[in-house]
Motif scaffolding. Structure first.
Motif, PDB file in Angstrom:
ATOM      1  N   UNK A  25       0.809  -1.216   0.000  1.00  0.00           N
ATOM      2  CA  UNK A  25       0.000   0.000   0.000  1.00  0.00           C
ATOM      3  C   UNK A  25       0.841   1.264   0.000  1.00  0.00           C
ATOM      4  N   UNK A  26       2.061   1.166   0.506  1.00  0.00           N
ATOM      5  CA  UNK A  26       2.986   2.296   0.541  1.00  0.00           C
ATOM      6  C   UNK A  26       4.076   2.184  -0.535  1.00  0.00           C
ATOM      7  N   UNK A  27       3.958   1.180  -1.412  1.00  0.00           N
ATOM      8  CA  UNK A  27       4.951   1.001  -2.469  1.00  0.00           C
ATOM      9  C   UNK A  27       6.287   0.507  -1.944  1.00  0.00           C
ATOM     10  N   UNK A  28       6.228  -0.364  -0.931  1.00  0.00           N
ATOM     11  CA  UNK A  28       7.457  -0.923  -0.358  1.00  0.00           C
ATOM     12  C   UNK A  28       7.418  -2.441  -0.519  1.00  0.00           C
ATOM     13  N   UNK A  29       8.320  -2.955  -1.350  1.00  0.00           N
ATOM     14  CA  UNK A  29       8.430  -4.390  -1.611  1.00  0.00           C
ATOM     15  C   UNK A  29       9.846  -4.801  -1.210  1.00  0.00           C
ATOM     16  N   UNK A  30       9.946  -5.695  -0.237  1.00  0.00           N
ATOM     17  CA  UNK A  30      11.236  -6.079   0.319  1.00  0.00           C
ATOM     18  C   UNK A  30      11.594  -7.499  -0.111  1.00  0.00           C
ATOM     19  N   UNK A  31      12.838  -7.661  -0.511  1.00  0.00           N
ATOM     20  CA  UNK A  31      13.343  -8.948  -0.980  1.00  0.00           C
ATOM     21  C   UNK A  31      14.637  -9.292  -0.267  1.00  0.00           C
ATOM     22  N   UNK A  57      10.115  -2.320 -11.684  1.00  0.00           N
ATOM     23  CA  UNK A  57       9.322  -2.553 -12.899  1.00  0.00           C
ATOM     24  C   UNK A  57       8.997  -1.261 -13.641  1.00  0.00           C
ATOM     25  N   UNK A  58       9.195  -0.108 -13.003  1.00  0.00           N
ATOM     26  CA  UNK A  58       8.973   1.177 -13.664  1.00  0.00           C
ATOM     27  C   UNK A  58      10.218   1.649 -14.412  1.00  0.00           C
ATOM     28  N   UNK A  59      11.293   0.867 -14.342  1.00  0.00           N
ATOM     29  CA  UNK A  59      12.532   1.259 -14.996  1.00  0.00           C
ATOM     30  C   UNK A  59      13.414   2.164 -14.152  1.00  0.00           C
ATOM     31  N   UNK A  60      13.007   2.410 -12.907  1.00  0.00           N
ATOM     32  CA  UNK A  60      13.834   3.215 -11.997  1.00  0.00           C
ATOM     33  C   UNK A  60      15.024   2.372 -11.561  1.00  0.00           C
ATOM     34  N   UNK A  61      16.223   2.879 -11.769  1.00  0.00           N
ATOM     35  CA  UNK A  61      17.434   2.127 -11.447  1.00  0.00           C
ATOM     36  C   UNK A  61      18.237   2.839 -10.374  1.00  0.00           C
ATOM     37  N   UNK A  62      18.686   2.060  -9.405  1.00  0.00           N
ATOM     38  CA  UNK A  62      19.504   2.553  -8.295  1.00  0.00           C
ATOM     39  C   UNK A  62      20.847   1.838  -8.347  1.00  0.00           C
ATOM     40  N   UNK A  63      21.908   2.561  -8.120  1.00  0.00           N
ATOM     41  CA  UNK A  63      23.245   1.986  -8.112  1.00  0.00           C
ATOM     42  C   UNK A  63      23.772   1.973  -6.682  1.00  0.00           C
ATOM     43  N   UNK A  64      24.364   0.835  -6.285  1.00  0.00           N
ATOM     44  CA  UNK A  64      24.914   0.696  -4.938  1.00  0.00           C
ATOM     45  C   UNK A  64      26.351   0.206  -5.052  1.00  0.00           C
ATOM     46  N   UNK A  89      15.014  -3.207  -1.176  1.00  0.00           N
ATOM     47  CA  UNK A  89      13.626  -2.762  -1.299  1.00  0.00           C
ATOM     48  C   UNK A  89      13.457  -2.030  -2.612  1.00  0.00           C
ATOM     49  N   UNK A  90      12.324  -2.270  -3.267  1.00  0.00           N
ATOM     50  CA  UNK A  90      11.966  -1.536  -4.474  1.00  0.00           C
ATOM     51  C   UNK A  90      10.519  -1.073  -4.339  1.00  0.00           C
ATOM     52  N   UNK A  91      10.072  -0.228  -5.266  1.00  0.00           N
ATOM     53  CA  UNK A  91       8.736   0.361  -5.175  1.00  0.00           C
ATOM     54  C   UNK A  91       7.678  -0.362  -5.996  1.00  0.00           C
ATOM     55  N   UNK A  92       8.059  -1.499  -6.632  1.00  0.00           N
ATOM     56  CA  UNK A  92       7.112  -2.261  -7.451  1.00  0.00           C
ATOM     57  C   UNK A  92       7.171  -3.731  -7.042  1.00  0.00           C
ATOM     58  N   UNK A  93       6.148  -4.532  -7.395  1.00  0.00           N
ATOM     59  CA  UNK A  93       6.125  -5.940  -7.001  1.00  0.00           C
ATOM     60  C   UNK A  93       7.202  -6.798  -7.654  1.00  0.00           C
TER      61      UNK A  93
END
Length: 127
Positions: A25-31, A57-64, A89-93
């Motif tokens: 519901x808050x756009x938080x998907x943890x793996x 899944x929205x194409x938003x990319x984060x670099x770590x 954590x990402x914002x999509x399923x």
């Protein structure tokens, strides 16, 4: 043994969705992802740093980027493995991760071990 084979590290990854740490519901998907790093070469090598790309899944990319893994910089003798579990954590399923580990072999050779793209995916449920 040819030089490239002297410095070979295999990376195997198993990922899973953590429903108890997620809030769709808050756009938080943890793996969580469990990693097995195995030195398949002929020279002892130390993992120095990591480089991850995390894409939702929205194409938003984060670099770590960072030193070691889970606070360690393991030295792997030929045939030896190191296992650890971490999370993201990402914002999509669903999404993907990929990257590389940077190693220094005991003879001073520097090399990277690629981390193949793997899936982060919330299990689909039927209602």
């Amino acid at each position: 043994m040819e030089k490239a084979q002297a410095y070979r590290v295999d990376v195997d990854i198993d990922s899973r969705y953590l429903a108890e740490q997620s809030d769709p519901g808050q756009g938080v998907y943890t793996f969580a992802y469990s990693v097995t790093i195995t030195n398949r070469g002929s020279v002892a090598s130390q993992l120095i740093s990591r480089h991850w790309m995390i894409e939702d899944a929205n194409g938003e990319t984060r670099e770590v980027r960072g030193l070691g893994v889970v606070g360690q910089q393991p030295l792997l003798n030929p045939g030896q493995s190191f296992e650890y579990t971490s999370g993201s954590q990402i914002e999509t399923p669903s999404g993907t991760m990929w990257g590389s580990y940077f190693f220094v072999a005991e003879d001073g050779t520097r090399f990277e071990a690629p981390i193949a793209r793997f899936e982060l995916a919330m299990p689909r449920t039927l209602h």
